[in-house]
Write a protein that holds these residues in place. Structure first.
Motif, PDB file in Angstrom:
ATOM      1  N   ALA A 166      -7.910  20.774   8.030  1.00 21.73           N
ATOM      2  CA  ALA A 166      -8.171  20.716   6.642  1.00 21.73           C
ATOM      3  C   ALA A 166      -6.859  20.277   5.910  1.00 21.73           C
ATOM      4  N   ARG A 167      -5.765  20.995   6.389  1.00 18.33           N
ATOM      5  CA  ARG A 167      -4.545  20.533   5.621  1.00 18.33           C
ATOM      6  C   ARG A 167      -4.253  19.264   6.056  1.00 18.33           C
ATOM      7  N   ILE A 168      -4.169  18.858   7.261  1.00 12.41           N
ATOM      8  CA  ILE A 168      -3.801  17.643   7.506  1.00 12.41           C
ATOM      9  C   ILE A 168      -4.662  16.465   7.054  1.00 12.41           C
ATOM     10  N   ALA A 169      -6.142  16.752   6.723  1.00  4.77           N
ATOM     11  CA  ALA A 169      -6.808  15.885   6.272  1.00  4.77           C
ATOM     12  C   ALA A 169      -6.565  15.505   4.787  1.00  4.77           C
ATOM     13  N   ARG A 170      -6.128  16.761   4.032  1.00  7.54           N
ATOM     14  CA  ARG A 170      -5.517  16.537   2.754  1.00  7.54           C
ATOM     15  C   ARG A 170      -4.315  15.901   2.530  1.00  7.54           C
ATOM     16  N   GLU A 171      -3.577  15.929   3.402  1.00 11.04           N
ATOM     17  CA  GLU A 171      -2.221  15.003   3.392  1.00 11.04           C
ATOM     18  C   GLU A 171      -2.364  13.728   3.634  1.00 11.04           C
ATOM     19  N   MET A 172      -3.168  13.646   4.737  1.00  8.84           N
ATOM     20  CA  MET A 172      -3.425  11.986   5.008  1.00  8.84           C
ATOM     21  C   MET A 172      -4.202  11.201   3.925  1.00  8.84           C
ATOM     22  N   HIS A 173      -5.106  12.021   3.368  1.00  7.74           N
ATOM     23  CA  HIS A 173      -5.939  11.452   2.102  1.00  7.74           C
ATOM     24  C   HIS A 173      -4.885  11.280   0.961  1.00  7.74           C
ATOM     25  N   ASP A 174      -4.056  12.125   0.613  1.00  6.09           N
ATOM     26  CA  ASP A 174      -2.974  11.934  -0.421  1.00  6.09           C
ATOM     27  C   ASP A 174      -2.233  10.772  -0.039  1.00  6.09           C
ATOM     28  N   ILE A 175      -1.576  10.667   1.087  1.00 10.16           N
ATOM     29  CA  ILE A 175      -0.749   9.622   1.291  1.00 10.16           C
ATOM     30  C   ILE A 175      -1.189   8.191   1.302  1.00 10.16           C
ATOM     31  N   LEU A 176      -2.353   8.296   2.055  1.00 13.25           N
ATOM     32  CA  LEU A 176      -2.995   6.908   2.096  1.00 13.25           C
ATOM     33  C   LEU A 176      -3.562   6.335   0.642  1.00 13.25           C
ATOM     34  N   SER A 177      -4.259   7.324   0.143  1.00 15.21           N
ATOM     35  CA  SER A 177      -5.028   6.936  -1.176  1.00 15.21           C
ATOM     36  C   SER A 177      -3.878   6.383  -2.224  1.00 15.21           C
ATOM     37  N   HIS A 178      -3.046   7.403  -2.307  1.00 12.69           N
ATOM     38  CA  HIS A 178      -1.696   6.928  -3.292  1.00 12.69           C
ATOM     39  C   HIS A 178      -1.321   5.574  -2.833  1.00 12.69           C
ATOM     40  N   ALA A 179      -0.858   5.357  -1.785  1.00 14.04           N
ATOM     41  CA  ALA A 179      -0.104   4.352  -1.155  1.00 14.04           C
ATOM     42  C   ALA A 179      -0.834   2.926  -1.583  1.00 14.04           C
ATOM     43  N   VAL A 180      -2.162   3.154  -0.999  1.00 15.46           N
ATOM     44  CA  VAL A 180      -3.157   1.979  -0.979  1.00 15.46           C
ATOM     45  C   VAL A 180      -3.506   1.658  -2.736  1.00 15.46           C
ATOM     46  N   SER A 181      -3.612   2.601  -3.283  1.00 14.90           N
ATOM     47  CA  SER A 181      -4.036   2.342  -4.749  1.00 14.90           C
ATOM     48  C   SER A 181      -2.908   1.672  -5.342  1.00 14.90           C
ATOM     49  N   ILE A 182      -1.586   2.235  -4.902  1.00 16.94           N
ATOM     50  CA  ILE A 182      -0.575   1.386  -5.702  1.00 16.94           C
ATOM     51  C   ILE A 182      -0.220   0.059  -5.063  1.00 16.94           C
ATOM     52  N   MET A 183      -0.539  -0.174  -4.038  1.00 23.47           N
ATOM     53  CA  MET A 183      -0.300  -1.420  -3.347  1.00 23.47           C
ATOM     54  C   MET A 183      -1.399  -2.623  -3.886  1.00 23.47           C
ATOM     55  N   ILE A 184      -2.596  -1.800  -4.378  1.00 24.68           N
ATOM     56  CA  ILE A 184      -3.812  -2.995  -4.847  1.00 24.68           C
ATOM     57  C   ILE A 184      -3.308  -3.284  -6.197  1.00 24.68           C
ATOM     58  N   VAL A 185      -2.988  -2.163  -6.947  1.00 24.51           N
ATOM     59  CA  VAL A 185      -2.469  -2.548  -8.257  1.00 24.51           C
ATOM     60  C   VAL A 185      -1.359  -3.544  -8.327  1.00 24.51           C
ATOM     61  N   GLN A 186      -0.335  -3.490  -7.378  1.00 22.22           N
ATOM     62  CA  GLN A 186       0.716  -4.461  -7.384  1.00 22.22           C
ATOM     63  C   GLN A 186       0.055  -5.778  -7.032  1.00 22.22           C
ATOM     64  N   ALA A 187      -0.651  -5.944  -5.919  1.00 17.88           N
ATOM     65  CA  ALA A 187      -1.224  -7.168  -5.326  1.00 17.88           C
ATOM     66  C   ALA A 187      -1.975  -7.685  -6.499  1.00 17.88           C
ATOM     67  N   GLU A 188      -2.556  -7.053  -7.157  1.00 21.59           N
ATOM     68  CA  GLU A 188      -3.567  -7.776  -8.349  1.00 21.59           C
ATOM     69  C   GLU A 188      -2.833  -8.344  -9.577  1.00 21.59           C
ATOM     70  N   ALA A 189      -1.567  -7.579  -9.575  1.00 17.02           N
ATOM     71  CA  ALA A 189      -0.675  -8.216 -10.812  1.00 17.02           C
ATOM     72  C   ALA A 189       0.228  -9.360 -10.198  1.00 17.02           C
ATOM     73  N   GLY A 190       0.371  -9.230  -8.930  1.00 13.22           N
ATOM     74  CA  GLY A 190       1.447 -10.221  -8.486  1.00 13.22           C
ATOM     75  C   GLY A 190       1.172 -11.763  -8.673  1.00 13.22           C
ATOM     76  N   PRO A 191      -0.246 -12.245  -8.396  1.00  9.92           N
ATOM     77  CA  PRO A 191      -0.592 -13.477  -8.508  1.00  9.92           C
ATOM     78  C   PRO A 191      -0.563 -13.986 -10.060  1.00  9.92           C
ATOM     79  N   VAL A 192      -0.683 -13.033 -10.895  1.00 16.73           N
ATOM     80  CA  VAL A 192      -0.655 -13.451 -12.395  1.00 16.73           C
ATOM     81  C   VAL A 192       0.709 -13.535 -12.916  1.00 16.73           C
TER      82      VAL A 192
END
Length: 373
Positions: A166-192
């Motif tokens: 459960a601890r590892i699942a929480r850590e991986m969720h936090d790491i991946l969810s945060h990183a992917v969310s930031i990357m999506i926001v930046q990727a959407e803002a980049g072309p504009v």
């Protein structure tokens, strides 16, 4: 039974004084008959004892064969009853044996010496039977205790493995969810930004690369812990409160404005508690980036005498609007509550001040005793 048969055979094969009773085959066969019931002594100890006494009495009254130094079969029958029978049966057995001893002595020498010796020998058989019963009961109790400890250790190991998963699942969720969310926001803002502000677009793409590299580094660290077959390597420490400014900078790049404030007696906290604070803020910001549509986010740490309060508030879509806080299958807010509970704290989520936006408030136990441990 074979050992008893061997012992009772000795008087029949050794040289005898001519004045003594002769060693005949009928006497030997009756002696063997006395020993035969011992085969069933554990399945039917009481009938076996009466059979041995009856056969011994027949031998003594019907034949004048060689005598035995000790009544081997009777002693083993008495020992068996003392070993496996109930107290009531043992009491009846002792009464019957005492009567048989008195009768045997009366038919033999009628001396007190023989009577006392016979009582002593049979008493010793009873005592040995009870000692063996106590030893077996103790051994069974020790084995049962060992089996219970083994089961408890196995259950504890399984529970520890489940907590670790459960601890590892929480850590991986936090790491991946945060990183992917930031990357999506930046990727959407980049072309504009490419069309109107090339410098801002370049910064957005650099933020995407930096976020991806950091996520990969944290995943390598976590996966390296799981590779138990490899030689242990030094691991980077878990992120703490000191890494929060860098986390907020990544969110600010192409995202909402993020303010950061600390109040109270700011002090060093245990590494595990600081890691929890970092992950709570990270997950709350991830939710803001993914779901809130917020323009301003406020992150606040309040240091109390025994508690640390973490508050993340945004001005985006609140619970009553179109905002979806936790998509189907999401575990972010659940993870926040689990992390808070692990430190004896609580987690609350709901509307922000004046019912606008959304707020995550986590209270963690951070007493001086914990800090000093």
């Amino acid at each position: 039974m074979l050992l008893v048969q061997g012992a009772t055979t000795i008087p029949f094969v050794v040289p005898r004084d001519p004045v003594e009773s002769p060693a005949s085959w009928p006497a030997y066969l009756l002696t063997t008959l006395i020993n035969v019931p011992l085969v069933w002594r554990r399945r039917a100890p009481v009938p076996v004892m009466f059979g041995v006494i009856a056969a011994g009495s027949a031998y003594r009254l019907a034949l004048d064969g060689p005598g035995q130094p000790l009544p081997y079969a009777a002693l083993i029958a008495v020992y068996t009853i003392a070993l496996i029978c109930s107290p009531r049966v043992r009491l009846v057995m002792w009464v019957v044996v005492t009567v048989a001893i008195v009768g045997s002595v009366a038919l033999n020498t009628t001396t007190v010496k023989e009577l006392l010796f016979a009582l002593f020998v049979f008493g010793a058989a009873v005592a040995l039977g009870r000692l063996q019963a106590t030893r077996q009961a103790y051994t069974a109790a020790v084995e049962d205790r060992a089996a219970q400890l083994e089961r408890a250790n196995r259950i504890e190991a399984e529970q520890a493995a489940a907590r670790e998963r459960a601890r590892i699942a929480r850590e991986m969720h936090d790491i991946l969810s945060h990183a992917v969310s930031i990357m999506i926001v930046q990727a959407e803002a980049g072309p504009v930004a490419v069309r109107g502000a090339p410098a801002r677009a370049e910064a957005a793409f650099e933020a995407i690369a930096d976020t991806g590299r950091e996520a990969m580094a944290q995943l390598r660290t976590m996966l390296g812990v799981l590779r138990t077959e490899e030689v242990a390597q030094p691991r980077a420490p878990q992120p703490g409160i000191g890494e929060l400014p860098a986390l907020l900078d990544r969110v600010r790049t192409g995202g909402p404005r993020v303010s950061y404030e600390r109040s109270g007696e700011v002090r060093e906290l245990p590494a595990a508690l600081e890691a929890t604070v970092h992950r709570v803020v990270q997950e709350a910001l991830t939710n803001v980036v993914r779901h809130a549509g917020a323009s301003v986010v406020d992150v606040r740490l309040d240091y109390g005498p025994r508690e640390l309060t973490v508050t993340v508030t945004d001005d985006g879509r609140g619970p009553g609007g179109e905002r979806v806080r936790e998509p189907a299958g999401g575990h972010g807010l659940i993870g926040i509550r689990e992390r808070a509970a692990a430190h004896g704290g609580t987690a609350w989520t709901g509307p922000g001040p004046d019912g606008r936006g959304f707020s995550v408030r986590v209270v963690l136990v951070a007493s001086p005793q914990e800090v000093g441990s």
